[in-house]
Each structure stands twice: as structure tokens, then as C-alpha cells.
Design a protein around this motif. Structure first.
Motif, PDB file in Angstrom:
ATOM      1  N   SER A  43       0.823  -1.210   0.000  1.00  0.00           N
ATOM      2  CA  SER A  43       0.000   0.000   0.000  1.00  0.00           C
ATOM      3  C   SER A  43       0.855   1.258   0.000  1.00  0.00           C
ATOM      4  O   SER A  43       0.355   2.353  -0.296  1.00  0.00           O
ATOM      5  CB  SER A  43      -0.930  -0.001   1.212  1.00  0.00           C
ATOM      6  OG  SER A  43      -0.191  -0.149   2.414  1.00  0.00           O
ATOM      7  N   SER A  47       1.783   5.428  -6.362  1.00  0.00           N
ATOM      8  CA  SER A  47       0.372   5.459  -6.777  1.00  0.00           C
ATOM      9  C   SER A  47      -0.542   4.738  -5.804  1.00  0.00           C
ATOM     10  O   SER A  47      -1.744   4.665  -6.024  1.00  0.00           O
ATOM     11  CB  SER A  47       0.164   4.924  -8.205  1.00  0.00           C
ATOM     12  OG  SER A  47       0.186   3.513  -8.275  1.00  0.00           O
ATOM     13  N   SER A  49      -0.615   1.447  -4.760  1.00  0.00           N
ATOM     14  CA  SER A  49      -0.917   0.015  -4.895  1.00  0.00           C
ATOM     15  C   SER A  49       0.174  -0.677  -5.695  1.00  0.00           C
ATOM     16  O   SER A  49       1.023  -0.028  -6.323  1.00  0.00           O
ATOM     17  CB  SER A  49      -2.272  -0.210  -5.569  1.00  0.00           C
ATOM     18  OG  SER A  49      -2.162  -0.133  -6.981  1.00  0.00           O
ATOM     19  N   LYS A  51      -0.002  -1.935  -8.447  1.00  0.00           N
ATOM     20  CA  LYS A  51      -0.214  -1.790  -9.886  1.00  0.00           C
ATOM     21  C   LYS A  51       0.902  -1.031 -10.595  1.00  0.00           C
ATOM     22  O   LYS A  51       1.100  -1.191 -11.801  1.00  0.00           O
ATOM     23  CB  LYS A  51      -1.543  -1.082 -10.141  1.00  0.00           C
ATOM     24  CG  LYS A  51      -2.778  -1.872  -9.749  1.00  0.00           C
ATOM     25  CD  LYS A  51      -3.078  -2.971 -10.742  1.00  0.00           C
ATOM     26  CE  LYS A  51      -4.452  -3.589 -10.511  1.00  0.00           C
ATOM     27  NZ  LYS A  51      -4.790  -4.603 -11.528  1.00  0.00           N
ATOM     28  N   ASN A  76      -7.178   1.821  -9.368  1.00  0.00           N
ATOM     29  CA  ASN A  76      -5.779   1.630  -8.995  1.00  0.00           C
ATOM     30  C   ASN A  76      -4.871   1.431 -10.207  1.00  0.00           C
ATOM     31  O   ASN A  76      -3.787   2.005 -10.284  1.00  0.00           O
ATOM     32  CB  ASN A  76      -5.634   0.434  -8.052  1.00  0.00           C
ATOM     33  CG  ASN A  76      -6.030   0.766  -6.628  1.00  0.00           C
ATOM     34  OD1 ASN A  76      -6.179   1.926  -6.270  1.00  0.00           O
ATOM     35  ND2 ASN A  76      -6.227  -0.256  -5.814  1.00  0.00           N
ATOM     36  N   LYS A 104     -10.299   7.906  -6.170  1.00  0.00           N
ATOM     37  CA  LYS A 104      -9.422   7.321  -7.185  1.00  0.00           C
ATOM     38  C   LYS A 104      -9.466   8.123  -8.483  1.00  0.00           C
ATOM     39  O   LYS A 104      -8.443   8.309  -9.155  1.00  0.00           O
ATOM     40  CB  LYS A 104      -9.786   5.860  -7.408  1.00  0.00           C
ATOM     41  CG  LYS A 104      -9.445   4.994  -6.203  1.00  0.00           C
ATOM     42  CD  LYS A 104      -9.694   3.520  -6.441  1.00  0.00           C
ATOM     43  CE  LYS A 104      -9.298   2.719  -5.207  1.00  0.00           C
ATOM     44  NZ  LYS A 104      -9.493   1.271  -5.374  1.00  0.00           N
ATOM     45  N   SER A 225     -11.817  -2.236  -6.872  1.00  0.00           N
ATOM     46  CA  SER A 225     -10.469  -2.765  -7.104  1.00  0.00           C
ATOM     47  C   SER A 225     -10.441  -4.265  -7.382  1.00  0.00           C
ATOM     48  O   SER A 225      -9.546  -4.751  -8.067  1.00  0.00           O
ATOM     49  CB  SER A 225      -9.550  -2.451  -5.921  1.00  0.00           C
ATOM     50  OG  SER A 225     -10.053  -2.979  -4.720  1.00  0.00           O
ATOM     51  N   GLU A 270      -7.403   0.315   1.662  1.00  0.00           N
ATOM     52  CA  GLU A 270      -8.690   0.286   0.978  1.00  0.00           C
ATOM     53  C   GLU A 270      -9.287  -1.112   1.133  1.00  0.00           C
ATOM     54  O   GLU A 270      -8.577  -2.058   1.551  1.00  0.00           O
ATOM     55  CB  GLU A 270      -8.501   0.621  -0.496  1.00  0.00           C
ATOM     56  CG  GLU A 270      -7.665  -0.393  -1.266  1.00  0.00           C
ATOM     57  CD  GLU A 270      -7.423   0.052  -2.693  1.00  0.00           C
ATOM     58  OE1 GLU A 270      -8.291  -0.231  -3.529  1.00  0.00           O
ATOM     59  OE2 GLU A 270      -6.369   0.682  -2.958  1.00  0.00           O
ATOM     60  N   GLY A 299      -3.125  -2.338  -1.411  1.00  0.00           N
ATOM     61  CA  GLY A 299      -3.573  -1.031  -1.847  1.00  0.00           C
ATOM     62  C   GLY A 299      -4.082  -0.164  -0.713  1.00  0.00           C
ATOM     63  O   GLY A 299      -4.698  -0.664   0.238  1.00  0.00           O
ATOM     64  N   ASN A 301      -5.592   3.191  -1.489  1.00  0.00           N
ATOM     65  CA  ASN A 301      -6.261   4.351  -2.088  1.00  0.00           C
ATOM     66  C   ASN A 301      -7.733   4.402  -1.689  1.00  0.00           C
ATOM     67  O   ASN A 301      -8.571   3.730  -2.280  1.00  0.00           O
ATOM     68  CB  ASN A 301      -6.159   4.282  -3.615  1.00  0.00           C
ATOM     69  CG  ASN A 301      -4.744   4.541  -4.092  1.00  0.00           C
ATOM     70  OD1 ASN A 301      -4.065   5.428  -3.595  1.00  0.00           O
ATOM     71  ND2 ASN A 301      -4.289   3.752  -5.055  1.00  0.00           N
TER      72      ASN A 301
END
Length: 309
Positions: A43, A47, A49, A51, A76, A104, A225, A270, A299, A301
């Protein structure tokens, strides 16, 4: 299938562009578990996450045209693609479904992306994005079912093995399957990889039960997500060989795991990012005594005020 060599190459390619995220070894008895728990704080990745790993690897692996980069995402992945594009000097267009959280979408705009909100479900959003690709020729970055994206996600596992070399089991949240596919591809059966899905978004569970990827209904608090409607074909092929099982959790367990992560660890997650932890806190996965379990917190976000809504 994505190989460990592909993942090692991805690690070299994205080095210095993504963060080496820390792990936290938890004290004995944490969350009532008899196992030795370790959390991987993805996390804290750029950004917000995991990803970012796949986004950077895909863009750096391809030839980006003047029209730039394009993606469809619940949030994400789009944020990661937007950030990677901004960092590398490319234009980004991100298509998001109507269920995407406002926080997001705001992150996408902050990263300079052109955002189009279209479709109640991801398949509709993805079709709209494909139509745009046909017009512009932009480089498409798939949220999970692309070899470069899977290899990028797999760098988390390569990193984790260096941090926790004696890990027995890894708990990984599943949406479209990019993260768990990358993790399982790196370890190749050397450790137990367990998928964690909400009952409301059970893509891998239902695919393994059916013997093939199938469309599933999606909903619940983690839908933005983990709300893919079908597991990726690359992940499914990997799952049949290297994923031990999938456990299912209720939305209430996810919300409780978010609260426990904040209360006990001071980590803000999240819903999708808390799903793997929810497998422990809800008892969906019960480690044996002394089992070393790594939990990927993938993550962060979200709007923290939503925890008390």
C-alpha cells in the motif's frame, strides 16, 4: 506462461522507478493467529498500490506512439498507468467505470490523465477503451491479463522472497488475477499461494470450480479494485499449477480488517487492500502453529473517513 526469468528482467527494467516496499514482522499472537505473520506493505507503493509495477514494466517494454498510453481501470490500475506515463513523459487516457471511487478518479486527474467515465461494469468500460484504441493506436496497458503486467506484479514476490526467505504461505487478494498470477509464477509451487476473494467478486474461485474462466457477478465494498468479471486467462493457467486454494470472505470481514489494520498496525488500507488480511482476522484461513504467513496489503487508495461511515 510468465517465467521467473521474465520477472527478473522486469525487476531490472523497473528498478529505480518503483519502491522496494517494506515488510513488518508481527508479534506472536497477532490477530489471534498461531502462525508467524508478516505483512508486505505494498500500500506504500507509488500510486498507492502494487499496480505501479506492471504499469511501468508494460510501458517500458513497448513502443509508445505519439497518441500515448491508454488503459481501462476501476481506479488503482489507472492511477498506476497515469503516474507511469507522467513519469516517463507520455500522454495517458484512462477509462473508468461508474463505480470508481471519487478519490481514485481525483488521483487520476492529479497525475495529468484524461479521464473518461463510462459503463456501469468493467466490460462496458473496456469495450469503450478498445474503440478508442482502434481510433488512436495508443499503447494499451491491460489491468491484469498481459504478460508484461503479470511479470511486473511478480516483482513483488521476488522482492518478498528476499525479505522473508523462509516464508511458508502467501495470502494474496484476487480481482482479475494479475497480482496472484505474478506471485505464483515467481514461486512456481515452492511456497503455498492462497487467493483471497470476496463472496461478491469470486472470479478465481468460480473459475477453478468450473475448470475454466467464467463470467461472475460483481459487487460489494471492494468492487472498485477487485471487481473484475472474469479471471485473466494467464492467471488461470498459472492457478491450475501453482495456486493452492482460494478462500472467500464477507464484506463485513473486509471492513473489520481495515479497522484492525489501522488500530493495530496504523496502516490505512482500501477494501481490496485489506482482503488478504481479512482471511486471517475472519478465520477464513487459519495458519498452523509456527507457519510463516506473508500477507500482501496491496492497496491504500481510499477516503479514510469512509471507515466510520
Amino acid at each position: 506462461m510468465v517465467t521467473p526469468a521474465d520477472i527478473a528482467e522486469a525487476s531490472r527494467r523497473i528498478a529505480g522507478r518503483v519502491r522496494v516496499t517494506p515488510v513488518m514482522n508481527l508479534e506472536d499472537g497477532s490477530f489471534g493467529s498461531a502462525g508467524h505473520l508478516v505483512v508486505k506493505l505494498e500500500s506504500l507503493q507509488r500510486s498507492g498500490s502494487f499496480k505501479a509495477r506492471g504499469a511501468f514494466n508494460r510501458i517500458l517494454s513497448g513502443n509508445v506512439p505519439e497518441s500515448g498510453v491508454i488503459a481501462a481501470s476501476g481506479g488503482n490500475h489507472g492511477a498506476a498507468v497515469a503516474l507511469a506515463s507522467l513519469s516517463l513523459g507520455f500522454r495517458a487516457e484512462i477509462y473508468v467505470p461508474e463505480v470508481a471511487s471519487p478519490s481514485k478518479v481525483a488521483r487520476l486527474v492529479a497525475y495529468g490523465a484524461d479521464v473518461t467515465i463510462v459503463g456501469q461494469r468493467f466490460p462496458e468500460t473496456y469495450l469503450a477503451m478498445q474503440a478508442r484504441v482502434a481510433l488512436t493506436g495508443a499503447l494499451m496497458v491491460h489491468p491484469y491479463d498481459q504478460p508484461e503486467v503479470l511479470a511486473g506484479a511478480g516483482t513483488l514476490a521476488m522482492e518478498l522472497e528476499g525479505q522473508v526467505p523462509d516464508v511458508d504461505t502467501i495470502l494474496v487478494a484476487v480481482g482479475g488475477g494479475g497480482l496472484i498470477g505474478g506471485v505464483a509464477s515467481w514461486f512456481g509451487g515452492r511456497v503455498r499461494v492462497v487467493g483471497v476473494e470476496p463472496f461478491a467478486c469470486a472470479t478465481l474461485h468460480d473459475a477453478m470450480k468450473a475448470g475454466m474462466p467464467v463470467d461472475v457477478p460483481t459487487g460489494g465494498i471492494a468492487v472498485d479494485s477487485l471487481g473484475a468479471t472474469r479471471i485473466g486467462s494467464l492467471t488461470f493457467d498459472t492457478a491450475r499449477e501453482f495456486i493452492d486454494r482460494v478462500v472467500l470472505i464477507e464484506d463485513d470481514a473486509i471492513r473489520d480488517a481495515q479497522l484492525q489494520a489501522w488500530d493495530s498496525l496504523r496502516v490505512a488500507l482500501e477494501p481490496g487492500g485489506a482482503a488478504a488480511l481479512a482471511a486471517i482476522t475472519s478465520g477464513a484461513y487459519v495458519p498452523s502453529a509456527g507457519e510463516r504467513v506473508a500477507i500482501v496489503l496491496c492497496g491504500g487508495n481510499f477516503d479514510p473517513s469512509s471507515l466510520h461511515a
